[in-house]
Structures are given as C-alpha cells and as structure tokens.
Design a protein around this motif. Structure first.
Motif, mmCIF file in Angstrom:
data_model
loop_
_atom_site.group_PDB
_atom_site.id
_atom_site.type_symbol
_atom_site.label_atom_id
_atom_site.label_comp_id
_atom_site.label_asym_id
_atom_site.label_seq_id
_atom_site.Cartn_x
_atom_site.Cartn_y
_atom_site.Cartn_z
ATOM 1 N N TYR A 334 18.541 24.733 26.684
ATOM 2 C CA TYR A 334 19.066 25.663 25.667
ATOM 3 C C TYR A 334 19.769 26.842 26.317
ATOM 4 C CZ TYR A 334 16.865 23.460 21.599
ATOM 5 O OH TYR A 334 16.546 22.603 20.583
ATOM 6 N N GLN A 335 19.182 27.368 27.404
ATOM 7 C CA GLN A 335 19.792 28.515 28.077
ATOM 8 C C GLN A 335 21.133 28.158 28.708
ATOM 9 O OE1 GLN A 335 16.688 29.762 30.744
ATOM 10 N NE2 GLN A 335 15.598 30.961 29.173
ATOM 11 N N THR A 337 23.334 26.275 27.497
ATOM 12 C CA THR A 337 24.360 26.275 26.450
ATOM 13 C C THR A 337 24.499 27.639 25.789
ATOM 14 O OG1 THR A 337 22.715 25.528 24.833
ATOM 15 C CG2 THR A 337 24.000 23.832 25.970
ATOM 16 N N ARG A 339 22.156 29.468 24.296
ATOM 17 C CA ARG A 339 21.322 29.701 23.125
ATOM 18 C C ARG A 339 20.238 30.726 23.461
ATOM 19 N NH1 ARG A 339 21.703 25.091 19.931
ATOM 20 N NH2 ARG A 339 20.777 26.346 18.265
ATOM 21 N N VAL A 341 17.088 31.353 23.753
ATOM 22 C CA VAL A 341 15.738 30.780 23.868
ATOM 23 C C VAL A 341 15.139 31.245 25.183
ATOM 24 C CG1 VAL A 341 14.358 28.668 23.944
ATOM 25 C CG2 VAL A 341 16.414 28.753 22.529
ATOM 26 N N SER A 387 11.767 20.545 19.938
ATOM 27 C CA SER A 387 13.166 20.904 19.661
ATOM 28 C C SER A 387 13.349 21.277 18.197
ATOM 29 C CB SER A 387 14.090 19.740 20.036
ATOM 30 O OG SER A 387 13.991 19.444 21.420
ATOM 31 N N GLU A 391 14.817 24.785 16.972
ATOM 32 C CA GLU A 391 16.001 24.832 16.109
ATOM 33 C C GLU A 391 15.708 25.615 14.830
ATOM 34 O OE1 GLU A 391 18.990 23.929 16.651
ATOM 35 O OE2 GLU A 391 18.708 22.898 18.574
#
Length: 482
Positions: A334-335, A337, A339, A341, A387, A391
């Motif tokens: 996630y990091q 991309t 995001r 998180v 996930s 999300e």
C-alpha cells in the motif's frame, strides 16, 4: 463397515457385568474369610484339647502327634537349648512361652512350658498368654490359632509341670498344607481389574464422541475431510452418517451456486462487451459515462458475489506462516502506491509464566524483540480479509493504521481509521450480506466486504469485532494461532 453396538445395549451389558464381577469378588472374599475362620477355629479347639492331653495324658486330638523326647534331648530342652535338638531347621527362631491359668490351678497347679521352633519367624505370643481372665487351655488354644495364622511349619516342645518333655507335630492341623486357599487378594484384584476394564470401555466410548466433536469444531479452521470415518457406537455412527450427508449436500449446493454465478458472469461478459461498444457510439459524454459506470457496477457486483462464494467454499489448505511478515509485506504494498497505510510497532506477545521458586504466582512475560508470530492459516483468504478491512478504513476513514497483538492462543490484527462517523454498534449491524451503513451511500461497494472478513475469521477459529479507538473505529480480526 462393521455394525457398531448401541449405547443402550452397552449400558445393560455394563450393569450386568458390574453386578457379576461384584458378586464373584464378594463370593471369593467371604468364602475365603469363612474358610480361614473355620481353619483358625479348628486350630483353637485342637489347642484346648492338646492341653488336656499334656495335663492328664488323654488321647491327642485328631491330626496331632505327641511323642516323648529321649533323655539327652529332654535335657537339652530343659536347659532351653532347643536349637541343638534333632531335626531342627537351620537357621531357626525360638519362642519360649510359659502358660499359667487364672489364679491357682485347683487340679494340679502346674505350669505349661512351651518351646516353639520355626525356620521363619518368632511369634508374638506375650499378649495371648498374659490375659488373666482365660484358662490355661484357652491360652494354649490362642497360641495354636496364632500358629495357624502364619504358614511357618513350627515344631512344638512342651512340658506340663514336672512331666517329661514332649514333641508335638501339628502340621496336619495348623500347617501350610492344610491351610485353605486365600482368594481375598485375588477377589480384590479381580474387582479392580473389572473396574479398570469397565472404565476403559466407557472412556473409549466417550472418546469417540469427543474426537468427532473436536473434528467438527476445527473443520472450518483446519479444513476438515469431505466425510468422516463411521466408527464407534451405533448412535454415533448414525450421527456421523447424517453429518456426512449434510456435508455432501452443502458441497453440492455451494458447487452449484458457484457454477451458476460463474456461468452468469461468463454469459454477462458478451452483452457487457456489446454494451461498451454501443456506449462508445453515444456522442453525449455525460450519458456515455453513466452507461459505463452502470456496466462496471454490474460486473463488479458479480465478481463480489463470486468472491463471497469462494470464501464460503473454503477450498484453500491451511499452512504455517509468519503473520508478522504478511502484514509487513501487505502494508509495504500500500505504501508503494502512495496509500496512507501505516504499520504500528509490533507489540511483543505476552505469555504466561508458571510458578517457580522465584515467583509465588502465575505472571506474564514478553517474547524477545524480533520474534515472528507464527500462525496456521490460509494465506490467500487471510490476506483478502485484511485487505478488505484496510480498504474500508481508507474509504470511510481516510487513513488506515495496522497493529498486531498476540498471546499464546490468539493473534489479533487491528485496523484503525481516522473517523468514519460510524460507531462499533453500527458496524456490527451491517456485517450481514448486502447491508450498508447510512454514511456509505457515496462510496462504491455492495456490502459483502465485512461478510467475507467475518467468514474468514470463523474459518480461522476467531471472530471479527469492532471497538472505538483513540482516532476512530478499530476493526479487530482475531484468529486462532494453534
């Protein structure tokens, strides 16, 4: 498949067997006790009769042989040197007894002197001959009854007053060869063996039910077999057969559901593609975008239902994995991309510490830093569940903070957002399929995400619950470690 016994039949058989074993053990005990009492009584009566034989020269009782000692043997006996007499076992023990009646004997006033020679033991006869309330004959009867109690084959030498020394052979009365068989110990052992056998049978029967119950409890978490072995009592066999039929029907229903949904998804692909081609011909951009959004929503709905069905079918095989590494890799993805998180510092698992010489009560201790938390889990479904929670936190709470806590039994993955506007009670109410909260109308989704997470949690022997945290709502995914 052999036919099993019924618990009703087993219960009746156990009751009858218990009564039979108890009756047999009691018969052996009381029969032996009665035989021994009769044997001791015969020896006692023989001792009383022997006293009269020694006193007045009457005929000895049946089974006893009374002979005079020779002059040299009598001289040794008179000096108390019984170990030097003929036919004395080596080594030997001598018990010397003097028997007097109560007060002065009105007939003779004589004292009976006894020398008891045994190759095994000395006899404790002091209490038997010191009772002033008994006659001399009764005291001698007590001595002969004591001889019959022990299997020692003693030799008796006796003299009444100034009369000659006599040797008495009473092996036919109180010897080992005429002693009854003592079955009391055998009866007690038989009773204990029977109780152990009955207890083992009952324990083995109940163990069949325990094993089957544990297998059913761990089925969803550990991936149970397609059917269970039919064994044990007939009632359990009937239950297992019914469960096997239910599991078979459940698999058929899930398989049919997945086949139908897969077919629908495949069949919808062609018209969805045609719709996309036709919408591309629409010149009005707003209308074309609305058509594309509806088509995307329709296909995503089908995929969500398929994901939920796959999670229900539970086809993935559990294996041991590092939950610490799984979370680190997932958060890193996630990091990468961009995001929002983050992974909180992993809390060290607390374990119970038993009592020791340094601690009087049970305490807790932490594992060393860097210790990986291992679990037995299905990695694909577990990763999908985590996930989904991340999300949801990103959709409804803008940020996601991931934390891992563990003890010796469970591991808990906590995902906290920055405020979604929903309370823990509100979220608990929307876990059911296709349920959504009032503040989620503007967010894409079909209400199956939390349902899939709850299903995965149950498959891992845990649960999904929610708490109110310091920043926002905390989703807690608890799974069993063992």
């Amino acid at each position: 498949m052999s036919k099993g016994f019924r618990l009703k039949t087993l219960g009746v058989a156990l009751i009858i067997s218990s009564f039979a074993m108890a009756f047999l053990s009691a018969w052996m005990w009381f029969s032996s006790n009665r035989s021994w009492q009769e044997h001791l009584t015969r020896s006692y009566v023989a001792g009383i009769s022997l006293y009269e034989t020694l006193r007045i020269g009457a005929a000895p009782p049946a089974g006893l042989q009374v002979t005079d000692l020779s002059l040299d043997q009598a001289a040794l006996a008179h000096r108390g040197q019984f170990l030097r007499l003929q036919d004395i076992p080596t080594p030997a023990f001598v018990t010397i007894v003097s028997i007097k009646g109560p007060g002065r004997d009105p007939v003779s006033g004589e004292t009976l002197s006894l020398g008891i020679v045994s190759g095994n033991m000395q006899y404790a006869v002091s209490e038997l001959v010191s009772d002033g309330g008994q006659s001399a004959a009764q005291k001698l009867g007590n001595v002969t009854r004591l001889l019959a109690t022990y299997c020692s084959e003693p030799i008796l030498f006796a003299r009444m007053g100034a009369q000659p020394w006599k040797q008495i052979d009473g092996r036919a009365v109180w010897g080992c060869s005429v002693a009854p068989r003592d079955l009391r110990l055998a009866g007690a052992l038989l009773c204990l063996v029977a109780l152990a056998a009955l207890a083992s049978l009952v324990h083995d029967t109940s163990a069949h039910f325990d094993r089957f119950a544990k297998a059913l409890q761990n089925r969803r978490r550990l991936g149970g077999p397609e059917s269970y072995a039919v064994q044990g009592p007939q009632e359990l066999r009937d239950i297992v057969l019914a469960v096997n039929r239910y599991l078979e029907d459940e698999r058929d229903q899930l398989s049919k559901r997945a086949s139908v949904l897969s077919g629908v998804s495949h069949d919808l692909g062609t018209p969805a593609t045609r719709l996309r081609l036709r919408t591309a011909l629409i010149k009005e951009q707003d209308l074309r975008e609305k058509f594309d959004a509806d088509i995307d929503s329709m296909t995503e709905m089908i995929e969500s239902v398929l994901d939920y069905t796959r999670s229900e079918m539970n086809e993935e095989t559990p294996r041991q994995l590092s939950l610490t590494s799984l979370l680190e890799a997932l958060v890193a993805d996630y990091q990468d991309t961009g995001r929002p998180v983050s992974l909180m510092a992993l809390e060290q698992p607390q374990i119970e510490v038993s009592r020791s010489v340094f601690a009087s009560s049970i305490g807790h201790a932490s594992l060393p830093a860097g210790q990986r938390i291992l679990v037995s889990a299905r990695p694909v479904s577990l990763k999908r569940a985590i996930s989904n929670l991340i999300e949801n936190a990103l959709k409804y709470g803008r940020r996601a903070s991931v934390e891992l806590t563990a003890n010796k039994d469970h591991a808990t993955i906590v995902i906290e957002d920055e405020g979604s506007g929903m309370s823990a009670a509100d979220v608990e109410a929307v876990i059911a399929p296709f349920k959504r909260g009032n503040n989620t109308r503007a967010v894409d989704g079909f209400g199956l995400g939390l349902t899939i997470v709850a299903t995965v949690a149950e498959q891992h022997g845990g649960r999904l619950y929610f708490e109110t945290g310091a920043q926002g709502l905390r989703a807690c995914l608890e799974i069993c470690r063992n």
